[in-house]
Each structure stands twice: as structure tokens, then as C-alpha cells.
Design a protein around this motif. Structure first.
Motif, PDB file in Angstrom:
ATOM      1  N   LEU A 149     -18.530  24.457  32.064  1.00 11.32           N
ATOM      2  CA  LEU A 149     -19.458  24.192  32.270  1.00 11.32           C
ATOM      3  C   LEU A 149     -21.351  25.036  32.563  1.00 11.32           C
ATOM      4  O   LEU A 149     -20.461  26.493  31.414  1.00 11.32           O
ATOM      5  CB  LEU A 149     -19.572  24.386  33.920  1.00 11.32           C
ATOM      6  CG  LEU A 149     -18.544  23.492  34.922  1.00 11.32           C
ATOM      7  CD1 LEU A 149     -17.841  24.023  35.974  1.00 11.32           C
ATOM      8  CD2 LEU A 149     -19.043  22.485  35.059  1.00 11.32           C
ATOM      9  N   GLU A 150     -22.199  24.562  32.070  1.00 12.03           N
ATOM     10  CA  GLU A 150     -22.856  25.517  31.331  1.00 12.03           C
ATOM     11  C   GLU A 150     -24.276  25.366  32.978  1.00 12.03           C
ATOM     12  O   GLU A 150     -25.128  24.564  32.432  1.00 12.03           O
ATOM     13  CB  GLU A 150     -23.448  25.089  30.392  1.00 12.03           C
ATOM     14  CG  GLU A 150     -22.597  25.503  28.798  1.00 12.03           C
ATOM     15  CD  GLU A 150     -23.136  24.986  27.618  1.00 12.03           C
ATOM     16  OE1 GLU A 150     -24.223  24.849  27.647  1.00 12.03           O
ATOM     17  OE2 GLU A 150     -22.546  24.727  26.509  1.00 12.03           O
ATOM     18  N   LEU A 151     -24.197  26.307  32.711  1.00 14.69           N
ATOM     19  CA  LEU A 151     -25.425  26.152  34.650  1.00 14.69           C
ATOM     20  C   LEU A 151     -26.390  26.920  34.107  1.00 14.69           C
ATOM     21  O   LEU A 151     -26.042  27.853  33.208  1.00 14.69           O
ATOM     22  CB  LEU A 151     -25.063  27.302  35.285  1.00 14.69           C
ATOM     23  CG  LEU A 151     -23.647  26.187  37.183  1.00 14.69           C
ATOM     24  CD1 LEU A 151     -23.448  26.735  37.572  1.00 14.69           C
ATOM     25  CD2 LEU A 151     -24.553  25.365  36.713  1.00 14.69           C
ATOM     26  N   SER A 152     -27.644  27.001  34.185  1.00 16.20           N
ATOM     27  CA  SER A 152     -28.830  27.742  33.842  1.00 16.20           C
ATOM     28  C   SER A 152     -28.341  29.111  34.590  1.00 16.20           C
ATOM     29  O   SER A 152     -28.271  29.260  35.625  1.00 16.20           O
ATOM     30  CB  SER A 152     -29.982  27.504  33.850  1.00 16.20           C
ATOM     31  OG  SER A 152     -29.909  26.806  35.656  1.00 16.20           O
ATOM     32  N   ALA A 153     -29.278  29.690  34.066  1.00 19.94           N
ATOM     33  CA  ALA A 153     -29.140  31.126  34.986  1.00 19.94           C
ATOM     34  C   ALA A 153     -30.062  31.617  36.308  1.00 19.94           C
ATOM     35  O   ALA A 153     -29.721  31.827  37.571  1.00 19.94           O
ATOM     36  CB  ALA A 153     -30.229  32.480  33.908  1.00 19.94           C
ATOM     37  N   GLU A 154     -31.253  30.731  36.476  1.00 22.28           N
ATOM     38  CA  GLU A 154     -31.091  29.981  37.899  1.00 22.28           C
ATOM     39  C   GLU A 154     -30.801  29.952  38.915  1.00 22.28           C
ATOM     40  O   GLU A 154     -30.451  30.275  39.978  1.00 22.28           O
ATOM     41  CB  GLU A 154     -32.824  29.144  37.525  1.00 22.28           C
ATOM     42  CG  GLU A 154     -34.175  29.563  37.422  1.00 22.28           C
ATOM     43  CD  GLU A 154     -35.053  28.630  37.848  1.00 22.28           C
ATOM     44  OE1 GLU A 154     -36.531  29.210  37.817  1.00 22.28           O
ATOM     45  OE2 GLU A 154     -35.303  27.773  38.053  1.00 22.28           O
ATOM     46  N   MET A 155     -29.905  28.752  37.961  1.00 22.02           N
ATOM     47  CA  MET A 155     -28.748  27.529  38.615  1.00 22.02           C
ATOM     48  C   MET A 155     -27.802  28.515  39.288  1.00 22.02           C
ATOM     49  O   MET A 155     -26.616  28.704  39.918  1.00 22.02           O
ATOM     50  CB  MET A 155     -28.061  26.676  38.071  1.00 22.02           C
ATOM     51  CG  MET A 155     -27.461  25.621  39.369  1.00 22.02           C
ATOM     52  SD  MET A 155     -28.356  24.948  40.618  1.00 22.02           S
ATOM     53  CE  MET A 155     -29.567  23.388  39.618  1.00 22.02           C
ATOM     54  N   LEU A 156     -27.471  29.652  38.539  1.00 20.89           N
ATOM     55  CA  LEU A 156     -26.442  30.496  38.202  1.00 20.89           C
ATOM     56  C   LEU A 156     -26.774  31.303  39.692  1.00 20.89           C
ATOM     57  O   LEU A 156     -25.515  31.880  40.565  1.00 20.89           O
ATOM     58  CB  LEU A 156     -25.575  32.011  37.510  1.00 20.89           C
ATOM     59  CG  LEU A 156     -25.303  30.816  36.481  1.00 20.89           C
ATOM     60  CD1 LEU A 156     -25.296  31.739  34.760  1.00 20.89           C
ATOM     61  CD2 LEU A 156     -23.198  30.337  36.856  1.00 20.89           C
ATOM     62  N   ARG A 157     -27.892  31.958  40.172  1.00 18.46           N
ATOM     63  CA  ARG A 157     -27.840  32.368  41.100  1.00 18.46           C
ATOM     64  C   ARG A 157     -28.086  31.705  42.695  1.00 18.46           C
ATOM     65  O   ARG A 157     -27.595  32.299  43.621  1.00 18.46           O
ATOM     66  CB  ARG A 157     -29.489  33.124  41.130  1.00 18.46           C
ATOM     67  CG  ARG A 157     -29.310  34.587  40.324  1.00 18.46           C
ATOM     68  CD  ARG A 157     -30.623  35.086  40.114  1.00 18.46           C
ATOM     69  NE  ARG A 157     -31.647  34.866  39.121  1.00 18.46           N
ATOM     70  CZ  ARG A 157     -32.064  34.217  38.152  1.00 18.46           C
ATOM     71  NH1 ARG A 157     -31.354  35.376  36.943  1.00 18.46           N
ATOM     72  NH2 ARG A 157     -33.070  33.664  37.636  1.00 18.46           N
ATOM     73  N   VAL A 158     -28.438  30.363  42.352  1.00 16.62           N
ATOM     74  CA  VAL A 158     -28.374  29.865  43.189  1.00 16.62           C
ATOM     75  C   VAL A 158     -27.235  29.423  43.913  1.00 16.62           C
ATOM     76  O   VAL A 158     -26.535  29.606  45.449  1.00 16.62           O
ATOM     77  CB  VAL A 158     -29.072  28.037  43.281  1.00 16.62           C
ATOM     78  CG1 VAL A 158     -28.518  27.534  44.125  1.00 16.62           C
ATOM     79  CG2 VAL A 158     -30.634  28.278  42.542  1.00 16.62           C
ATOM     80  N   ARG A 159     -26.420  29.549  42.526  1.00 19.69           N
ATOM     81  CA  ARG A 159     -24.896  29.011  42.811  1.00 19.69           C
ATOM     82  C   ARG A 159     -24.548  30.478  44.153  1.00 19.69           C
ATOM     83  O   ARG A 159     -23.333  29.692  45.345  1.00 19.69           O
ATOM     84  CB  ARG A 159     -23.495  29.320  41.717  1.00 19.69           C
ATOM     85  CG  ARG A 159     -22.514  28.538  42.028  1.00 19.69           C
ATOM     86  CD  ARG A 159     -21.565  29.818  40.725  1.00 19.69           C
ATOM     87  NE  ARG A 159     -21.399  30.909  40.549  1.00 19.69           N
ATOM     88  CZ  ARG A 159     -21.924  31.695  39.595  1.00 19.69           C
ATOM     89  NH1 ARG A 159     -21.410  31.016  38.662  1.00 19.69           N
ATOM     90  NH2 ARG A 159     -21.713  33.094  39.573  1.00 19.69           N
ATOM     91  N   ASP A 160     -24.323  31.655  43.744  1.00 21.30           N
ATOM     92  CA  ASP A 160     -24.141  32.575  44.837  1.00 21.30           C
ATOM     93  C   ASP A 160     -24.764  32.734  46.324  1.00 21.30           C
ATOM     94  O   ASP A 160     -23.918  32.889  47.000  1.00 21.30           O
ATOM     95  CB  ASP A 160     -24.126  34.131  43.716  1.00 21.30           C
ATOM     96  CG  ASP A 160     -23.914  33.873  42.846  1.00 21.30           C
ATOM     97  OD1 ASP A 160     -22.551  33.190  41.884  1.00 21.30           O
ATOM     98  OD2 ASP A 160     -23.694  35.091  41.763  1.00 21.30           O
TER      99      ASP A 160
END
Length: 232
Positions: free
Chosen positions: A76-87
Motif C-alpha cells: 500500500l502506498e498512500l500519499s503524504a496527504e492521505m497518511l495524514r487523513v488516515r490518522d
């Protein structure tokens, strides 16, 4: 499509069918992990999601036994933005961050294929189901993006089972295609979202405004600047 309500009897049926589908292929096995950890994340305390009662006696699958960790499973490769959204989503909706990753990855991939902001897709998921993959409305809308199967069999596929939309990754893909269909039919995001929400005749565009308000919160969580947010 309307705000999801979950019924225990459909949950039991949907869970069985969902698990049967997820044993095929590495991508669907990621969904199995999402189900397992989603259940585990609701065992402690009062969770926002309405599945708590149904899952209160469930047992999480050990991580080292989950099929997602098979060597053949895609990374899985989430963008940096989406990693913050995930949290942010994990905290707000009390869902495991690990369980969210395949869902958010599917949102990014599907959104980019049709040329929309991935955060729009995530906002629709939040509004429609609060990230509950087994949500079902009184009109039969199913899963994360509350898609009504009988209206979108062309996107689901004739070979899919009646509970196919309880597969999170398939649900996200189909829901994104419904957004795209609305854009192509009606030419504007507002009209497309009102179409998605089954409220094209609403002069207040309440559904559109609700989704866009959620998208704005996601953009803030993603760390976008005000300028970038305005352009997105």
C-alpha cells in the motif's frame, strides 16, 4: 442514497458473504484485514460506529495470521496527504488506521483514474457510512459509499454476487464511478453530488454542502494550504 443505518441481521449475512469473497486474490485479502481490524477496533469503549453491538463478542484475527501479510499481497502506498487523513479519520471515527489503509488507497487510485480529488471520495465515504463497510440503508444502499446495486450493475459486473458491495475496495471503485457518471451527465460537481445523494431536486443542495464541508475538514487534516484547498 441516504445516511446509512445498520441492521444486525444483514450484518451477519453480509459478513459471511464478504468473508467468502475475500479469500480470492491478494487485493481482496486486504479487505479481510480491514474487516478483522475494524471489528477489533470497536471492542473497547463506546465507538462512533453503529456496529459495536454486533461486534461486541467478536475476536480479532491475529495480525501474523491475516492473509494481507502474504508475500504476494501488493504494497500500500498512500500519499503524504492521505497518511495524514488516515490518522485524522482513525481518531474521528475510531477505526483502526491499518484497516483504513486499503480503503484510502482504493480512494486515491479510483479518484485519479477519473480525475477528481481523492479527498472528495473520502468525504463521500464519511458522509454516507462513517467508514462502516457493512452499512445498509432502508432503500438497499450498501457498504462504504452506500451504492444501490440495482442501479449500478453495469459498474459492479453481472458476475458479482448480491453482497459484492460489502467488499470495501469494490465498493469504493463503484462509488467513484457513480460520481464520475454524475459529472458526465450533469456537468458540475454540485449536480453530480446531488445526483449521487438522490437529491437532484433539492434547491438547497444540502447533500452537496454536507460533502464539501467534510472535504474541507479533510483538506485541513491533510495539511493543504488555503490556496491549495480553494483550487482543489
Amino acid at each position: 442514497m441516504k445516511q446509512a443505518t445498520t441492521r444486525f441481521t444483514r450484518f451477519a449475512h453480509g459478513a459471511g458473504a464478504f468473508a467468502a469473497r475475500l479469500v480470492h486474490g491478494a487485493l481482496l485479502s486486504a479487505g479481510m484485514l480491514a474487516l478483522a481490524i475494524f471489528a477489533a477496533s470497536h471492542l473497547d469503549g463506546d465507538a462512533h460506529n453503529p456496529l459495536d453491538a454486533a461486534l461486541s463478542e467478536a475476536h480479532a484475527v491475529p495480525l501474523d495470521a491475516a492473509p494481507y501479510f502474504d508475500d504476494a499481497a501488493p504494497a500500500l502506498e498512500l500519499s503524504a496527504e492521505m497518511l495524514r487523513v488516515r490518522d485524522y479519520v482513525a481518531r474521528r471515527y475510531r477505526v483502526s488506521a491499518v484497516a483504513l489503509e486499503p480503503v484510502l488507497a482504493a480512494a486515491e487510485e479510483s479518484a485519479r483514474e477519473i480525475g477528481v480529488d481523492p479527498l472528495l471520495v473520502v468525504a463521500v465515504i464519511a458522509v454516507e457510512s462513517s467508514f462502516n463497510p457493512f452499512a445498509e440503508s432502508h432503500v438497499g444502499a450498501q457498504g462504504l459509499m452506500q451504492v444501490i446495486p440495482r442501479f449500478h450493475m453495469d459498474k459492479i459486473g453481472d458476475e458479482a454476487g448480491e453482497d459484492a458491495l460489502f467488499d470495501p475496495m469494490l465498493n469504493v471503485r463503484v462509488g467513484t464511478l457513480v460520481i464520475d457518471e454524475g459529472l458526465r451527465r450533469y456537468g458540475s460537481l454540485q449536480a453530480a453530488l446531488q445526483y449521487y445523494g438522490g437529491a437532484r431536486s433539492d434547491p438547497t443542495a444540502a447533500y452537496y454542502r454536507k460533502v464539501m464541508a467534510m472535504k474541507q475538514r479533510l483538506q485541513t487534516a491533510a495539511g493543504r494550504s488555503a490556496t491549495a484547498s480553494a483550487d482543489a
